[in-house]
Design a protein around this motif. Sequence first.
Motif, PDB file in Angstrom:
ATOM      1  N   VAL A  65       0.840  -1.195   0.000  1.00 33.81           N
ATOM      2  CA  VAL A  65       0.000   0.000   0.000  1.00 33.81           C
ATOM      3  C   VAL A  65       0.876   1.246   0.000  1.00 33.81           C
ATOM      4  O   VAL A  65       1.717   1.431   0.878  1.00 33.81           O
ATOM      5  CB  VAL A  65      -0.936   0.017   1.232  1.00 33.81           C
ATOM      6  N   LYS A  66       0.680   2.118  -0.975  1.00 34.73           N
ATOM      7  CA  LYS A  66       1.455   3.347  -1.057  1.00 34.73           C
ATOM      8  C   LYS A  66       1.040   4.316   0.055  1.00 34.73           C
ATOM      9  O   LYS A  66      -0.135   4.438   0.372  1.00 34.73           O
ATOM     10  CB  LYS A  66       1.245   4.012  -2.417  1.00 34.73           C
ATOM     11  N   GLU A  67       2.015   4.990   0.624  1.00 38.43           N
ATOM     12  CA  GLU A  67       1.742   5.970   1.674  1.00 38.43           C
ATOM     13  C   GLU A  67       1.498   7.341   1.061  1.00 38.43           C
ATOM     14  O   GLU A  67       2.149   7.721   0.085  1.00 38.43           O
ATOM     15  CB  GLU A  67       2.914   6.048   2.661  1.00 38.43           C
ATOM     16  N   ALA A  68       0.545   8.067   1.643  1.00 41.10           N
ATOM     17  CA  ALA A  68       0.224   9.413   1.186  1.00 41.10           C
ATOM     18  C   ALA A  68       0.011  10.312   2.388  1.00 41.10           C
ATOM     19  O   ALA A  68      -0.443   9.857   3.442  1.00 41.10           O
ATOM     20  CB  ALA A  68      -1.031   9.389   0.312  1.00 41.10           C
ATOM     21  N   ILE A  69       0.344  11.580   2.232  1.00 38.30           N
ATOM     22  CA  ILE A  69       0.154  12.542   3.325  1.00 38.30           C
ATOM     23  C   ILE A  69      -1.334  12.876   3.445  1.00 38.30           C
ATOM     24  O   ILE A  69      -2.000  13.180   2.452  1.00 38.30           O
ATOM     25  CB  ILE A  69       0.948  13.828   3.072  1.00 38.30           C
ATOM     26  N   ARG A  70      -1.855  12.800   4.661  1.00 37.44           N
ATOM     27  CA  ARG A  70      -3.261  13.123   4.927  1.00 37.44           C
ATOM     28  C   ARG A  70      -3.304  14.121   6.073  1.00 37.44           C
ATOM     29  O   ARG A  70      -2.892  13.805   7.180  1.00 37.44           O
ATOM     30  CB  ARG A  70      -4.044  11.858   5.295  1.00 37.44           C
ATOM     31  N   ASN A  71      -3.765  15.328   5.798  1.00 36.27           N
ATOM     32  CA  ASN A  71      -3.824  16.372   6.821  1.00 36.27           C
ATOM     33  C   ASN A  71      -5.128  16.277   7.610  1.00 36.27           C
ATOM     34  O   ASN A  71      -6.206  16.202   7.026  1.00 36.27           O
ATOM     35  CB  ASN A  71      -3.729  17.751   6.175  1.00 36.27           C
ATOM     36  N   GLU A  72      -5.005  16.257   8.920  1.00 29.41           N
ATOM     37  CA  GLU A  72      -6.177  16.292   9.790  1.00 29.41           C
ATOM     38  C   GLU A  72      -6.323  17.712  10.313  1.00 29.41           C
ATOM     39  O   GLU A  72      -5.450  18.208  11.029  1.00 29.41           O
ATOM     40  CB  GLU A  72      -6.042  15.293  10.934  1.00 29.41           C
ATOM     41  N   ILE A  73      -7.415  18.355   9.965  1.00 29.94           N
ATOM     42  CA  ILE A  73      -7.603  19.773  10.292  1.00 29.94           C
ATOM     43  C   ILE A  73      -8.532  19.917  11.500  1.00 29.94           C
ATOM     44  O   ILE A  73      -9.659  19.438  11.482  1.00 29.94           O
ATOM     45  CB  ILE A  73      -8.190  20.534   9.078  1.00 29.94           C
ATOM     46  N   TYR A  74      -8.026  20.562  12.555  1.00 29.83           N
ATOM     47  CA  TYR A  74      -8.794  20.827  13.769  1.00 29.83           C
ATOM     48  C   TYR A  74      -8.978  22.340  13.927  1.00 29.83           C
ATOM     49  O   TYR A  74      -8.494  23.120  13.106  1.00 29.83           O
ATOM     50  CB  TYR A  74      -8.077  20.254  14.985  1.00 29.83           C
ATOM     51  N   ALA A  75      -9.651  22.737  14.969  1.00 31.24           N
ATOM     52  CA  ALA A  75      -9.912  24.165  15.175  1.00 31.24           C
ATOM     53  C   ALA A  75      -8.630  24.931  15.457  1.00 31.24           C
ATOM     54  O   ALA A  75      -8.494  26.092  15.061  1.00 31.24           O
ATOM     55  CB  ALA A  75     -10.899  24.343  16.325  1.00 31.24           C
ATOM     56  N   ASP A  76      -7.665  24.313  16.153  1.00 26.22           N
ATOM     57  CA  ASP A  76      -6.470  25.035  16.570  1.00 26.22           C
ATOM     58  C   ASP A  76      -5.171  24.459  16.007  1.00 26.22           C
ATOM     59  O   ASP A  76      -4.099  24.927  16.330  1.00 26.22           O
ATOM     60  CB  ASP A  76      -6.392  25.073  18.096  1.00 26.22           C
ATOM     61  N   GLU A  77      -5.242  23.432  15.196  1.00 21.76           N
ATOM     62  CA  GLU A  77      -4.026  22.851  14.639  1.00 21.76           C
ATOM     63  C   GLU A  77      -4.332  22.024  13.390  1.00 21.76           C
ATOM     64  O   GLU A  77      -5.471  21.685  13.123  1.00 21.76           O
ATOM     65  CB  GLU A  77      -3.330  21.966  15.672  1.00 21.76           C
ATOM     66  N   VAL A  78      -3.275  21.743  12.642  1.00 23.42           N
ATOM     67  CA  VAL A  78      -3.382  20.887  11.461  1.00 23.42           C
ATOM     68  C   VAL A  78      -2.397  19.727  11.645  1.00 23.42           C
ATOM     69  O   VAL A  78      -1.221  19.968  11.928  1.00 23.42           O
ATOM     70  CB  VAL A  78      -3.061  21.657  10.169  1.00 23.42           C
TER      71      VAL A  78
END
Length: 245
Positions: free
Chosen positions: A232-245
């Motif tokens: 499985v290829k790895e990919a960057i996934r951003n988790e966006i919250y109210a005060d941080e990413v």
Amino acid sequence: MLKKIKHLSLAIPLMVGAISVQAKPLSLERIFDDPSLSGKSPVQLKFSPDGSRVTYLQGKSDDYNRYDLWEYNLKDNTNRVLVDSAKLFSGPENLSDEEKARRERQRIFGKGILEYKWSKDGKALLFPLNGDLYYYDLASDKSKKLTDTEAFETDARFSPKGNYVSFIREQNLYALELESGKEIQLSKDGGGVIKNGMAEFVAQEEMSRMTGYWWSGDETKIAYTRVDETPVKEAIRNEIYADEV
């Protein structure tokens, strides 16, 4: 008789008037705020193996999101706390990423004691708290800490005959002999893209299978899955919250 009915008809408007004065408008914010309007509802109700009691988890009166282990005794018709989670651990719970994902897929939310299992003979209960495992003995009314590590122990259960407790730690499968306290590491190559004894994402999310290992009835063997995500290829996934990413 007519006089009584007349008095009753006068009393009803007075009662309605009193209620309307005391009532407060229910705002949208209050509906979704803590504490819940429905109160501290019990969850995970289970009969003990001998049918003498019902165990359940219930939030504290001052913190509905922190759960303790309770019982309802069918013979005595009484409720009591078996394990107060705050007495065993009162600090902030630092969950591993794997545990966060597991709880999300199980739709488990809160803190304290969030799951538990009965031994087959009905003499003990097993539950995780802040990543460690605890054994509650019904006869002595005491809890014993089975593991004490920085790693998280998950998917814990009693073996069929109750001689062992099995669990997953750092993507490997372990068994702990209850009489001696000896740990046995059953798989050793787990970590990174290799997961032993764990249900992968599709099994958990789409098939509701939350485990990846199974005991034989005589306790001599354990069958388990070994998931290798190397292809499985790895990919960057951003988790966006109210005060941080």
